[in-house]
Structure formats: C-alpha cells, structure tokens
Design a protein around this motif. Structure first.
Motif, PDB file in Angstrom:
ATOM      1  N   LYS A 118       0.832  -1.193   0.000  1.00 42.53           N
ATOM      2  CA  LYS A 118       0.000   0.000   0.000  1.00 42.53           C
ATOM      3  C   LYS A 118       0.872   1.250   0.000  1.00 42.53           C
ATOM      4  O   LYS A 118       1.871   1.325   0.721  1.00 42.53           O
ATOM      5  N   ASN A 119       0.506   2.230  -0.821  1.00 39.35           N
ATOM      6  CA  ASN A 119       1.195   3.510  -0.822  1.00 39.35           C
ATOM      7  C   ASN A 119       0.542   4.444   0.189  1.00 39.35           C
ATOM      8  O   ASN A 119      -0.681   4.626   0.176  1.00 39.35           O
ATOM      9  N   ILE A 120       1.357   5.014   1.066  1.00 38.70           N
ATOM     10  CA  ILE A 120       0.890   6.034   1.981  1.00 38.70           C
ATOM     11  C   ILE A 120       1.372   7.385   1.464  1.00 38.70           C
ATOM     12  O   ILE A 120       2.573   7.583   1.265  1.00 38.70           O
ATOM     13  N   ASN A 121       0.458   8.286   1.216  1.00 38.43           N
ATOM     14  CA  ASN A 121       0.824   9.633   0.802  1.00 38.43           C
ATOM     15  C   ASN A 121       1.160  10.429   2.055  1.00 38.43           C
ATOM     16  O   ASN A 121       0.284  10.824   2.813  1.00 38.43           O
ATOM     17  N   VAL A 122       2.447  10.653   2.276  1.00 36.52           N
ATOM     18  CA  VAL A 122       2.904  11.269   3.519  1.00 36.52           C
ATOM     19  C   VAL A 122       2.617  12.757   3.525  1.00 36.52           C
ATOM     20  O   VAL A 122       2.071  13.298   4.485  1.00 36.52           O
ATOM     21  N   TYR A 123       3.009  13.442   2.462  1.00 31.30           N
ATOM     22  CA  TYR A 123       2.698  14.865   2.336  1.00 31.30           C
ATOM     23  C   TYR A 123       2.753  15.283   0.874  1.00 31.30           C
ATOM     24  O   TYR A 123       3.378  14.623   0.045  1.00 31.30           O
ATOM     25  N   SER A 124       2.085  16.362   0.569  1.00 33.95           N
ATOM     26  CA  SER A 124       2.177  16.952  -0.760  1.00 33.95           C
ATOM     27  C   SER A 124       3.201  18.080  -0.708  1.00 33.95           C
ATOM     28  O   SER A 124       3.526  18.605   0.360  1.00 33.95           O
ATOM     29  N   VAL A 125       3.719  18.437  -1.864  1.00 38.13           N
ATOM     30  CA  VAL A 125       4.712  19.504  -1.932  1.00 38.13           C
ATOM     31  C   VAL A 125       4.472  20.347  -3.176  1.00 38.13           C
ATOM     32  O   VAL A 125       4.101  19.834  -4.235  1.00 38.13           O
ATOM     33  N   GLY A 126       4.642  21.646  -3.024  1.00 41.78           N
ATOM     34  CA  GLY A 126       4.558  22.563  -4.151  1.00 41.78           C
ATOM     35  C   GLY A 126       5.725  23.528  -4.097  1.00 41.78           C
ATOM     36  O   GLY A 126       6.171  23.899  -3.006  1.00 41.78           O
ATOM     37  N   MET A 127       6.241  23.902  -5.261  1.00 44.15           N
ATOM     38  CA  MET A 127       7.321  24.885  -5.301  1.00 44.15           C
ATOM     39  C   MET A 127       6.819  26.170  -5.941  1.00 44.15           C
ATOM     40  O   MET A 127       6.137  26.161  -6.968  1.00 44.15           O
TER      41      MET A 127
END
Length: 244
Positions: free
Chosen positions: A80-89
């Motif tokens: 299973k993939n856990i989405n830990v955090y999103s990131v934007g630049m």
C-alpha cells in the motif's frame, strides 16, 4: 551504493478506514493540474490538497507563484502507498525568467534530463523561492518527518563542511510542533542563503546557510528527488514560464 529512501526507516500503522482530507483552499478544476500554466492554482491529484497560485512568506506583493506540485509517498510492506505529504514549489516569476532565460524554447522532456536547469533554480540567490509542504498522513510523527529529512540533509551538509549547529538549528524549528493532517510547512529563501520557515502560517525561525538551502531544495528537484512527479511538474511550470 544506492541511496536509501528517506522514509526507509519509518514504520507506519495503516489507518482503519480511508479518511478524505478536506483541502484548505477553494475547489479548482482538474484542468489546472493536467495542463497548468506557471502561476496557476493546482490540486495535487494523489492527496486532493489544493495549492493557491501564490505563496507570500517573505514578500506580500508580487509573491512567488506556483511552478508545480507532487506527493511524497511511502510504500508499506510492498502492498500500500501512503501519501505522507504533498509539496509545491513557488518561484518569483520575474527573477526566475531573468535567471533561466537561456532555457527558453527547450522541450520539456529534454529539460527533465537537464539537471543544470534545476541546479540554477536552486543555486541562484537573486529571486525568492518557496517549498510548501502539507501533511496528508495524519499519523505522521515529528521524529519521522525530521529523520527522513535528516537522512538527505546531513550528508550534503557534511560535504559542504557546514557546522553541526546548522542541523541542530533546523531541528529546533520543529520543537513543540504536533503534526496532523493539514499541517502546513513553508521553507522560503531569497538572498545570501537565508532559509525562513513558517509552520501553519507562523514564522518559527530563520537560518543563514546556503548549504542548507541547496540541500533542502535538492530533495525535491535534485538528481535524486523523493518525488519524480513533483520535479516533472515543477519543470513543466518553469518551461511554461520561459515561453510566456
């Protein structure tokens, strides 16, 4: 020897039920993430977290604009993939366009293999850049988050002969912070390698260290990014900016 994944040492407990994260900004259409222009608001598709067009940390007018977004995911037990955090630049459009003008007209796919573009983006001190991280895994612990970053930061700081006090100062920025789903972290830099950090909209400190700035931004746009999709999205945004 291959570099260890920055979340390789972490152990996550899987949630008992799927939780839908409420995005902190008004809804936008999927068109923005698929065919976005530089400076468009976007929704990170894996987490549903939305990113506004601007990020105002060091300046309140003509703020840096969104270049691209992605997700830091961790595979658990190969199942299973856990989405830990999103990131934007975010980058200052005028400054970036001036600094990176020689890449105007180049094909986006070719630029994905041209690390010089990203190195110049990270290394140029003449314009403002920000990383905005939003936690999407509600069970993430402060120690897990910091350990993952430290695995990437410490070797680079050592190569640059940076004093150990720099890493300790970075860790201290998160003293007393309780991570939760929706926690926002913004890392911003402008001139002379100063890193300014905000957590949930509150400035928690600044560190003067060009080596730290480079090492931190390289986690996302360096030769071995933690999210290839984020780097590609950022690259597409930069290409769009160069060709405006």
């Amino acid at each position: 020897m291959p570099r260890a994944s920055p979340f390789a040492s972490l152990t996550f407990s899987l949630p008992k039920q799927r939780v839908v994260f409420a995005a902190p900004f008004a809804s936008i259409t999927a068109h923005h993430q698929l065919h976005h222009k530089f400076g468009d608001a976007q929704q990170e598709p894996a987490t549903g977290i939305e990113y506004p067009a601007e990020c105002c940390v060091l300046t309140k007018k003509n703020c840096p604009q969104l270049a691209g977004v992605g997700v830091r995911a961790k595979r658990i037990l190969g199942l299973k993939n856990i989405n830990v955090y999103s990131v934007g630049m975010y980058v200052d459009a005028h400054g970036a366009k001036k600094a990176l003008h020689k890449y105007k007209g180049e094909d986006v796919d070719e630029l994905m293999g041209n690390q010089k573009l990203f190195d110049e983006l990270v290394g140029d001190t003449r314009f403002e850049r920000s990383l905005r991280l939003v936690i999407s895994f509600g069970s993430l612990k402060r120690s897990q988050f910091l350990n993952a970053l430290e695995e990437r930061l410490k070797p680079e700081l050592a190569k640059a002969k940076e004093p150990e006090s720099t890493m300790k100062a970075f860790e201290g920025l998160f003293d007393g912070v309780n991570f939760r789903r929706g926690t926002e972290i913004a890392f911003s830099t402008h001139h002379k390698g100063q890193l300014v950090t905000q957590i949930d909209g509150k400035q928690v400190g600044s560190i003067q260290s060009p080596a730290l700035v480079k090492a931190l931004f390289d986690i996302y746009v360096g030769p071995d990014p933690v999210s290839a999709d984020a780097k590609k999205s950022i690259g597409k945004g930069l290409v769009a900016l160069m060709n405006e």
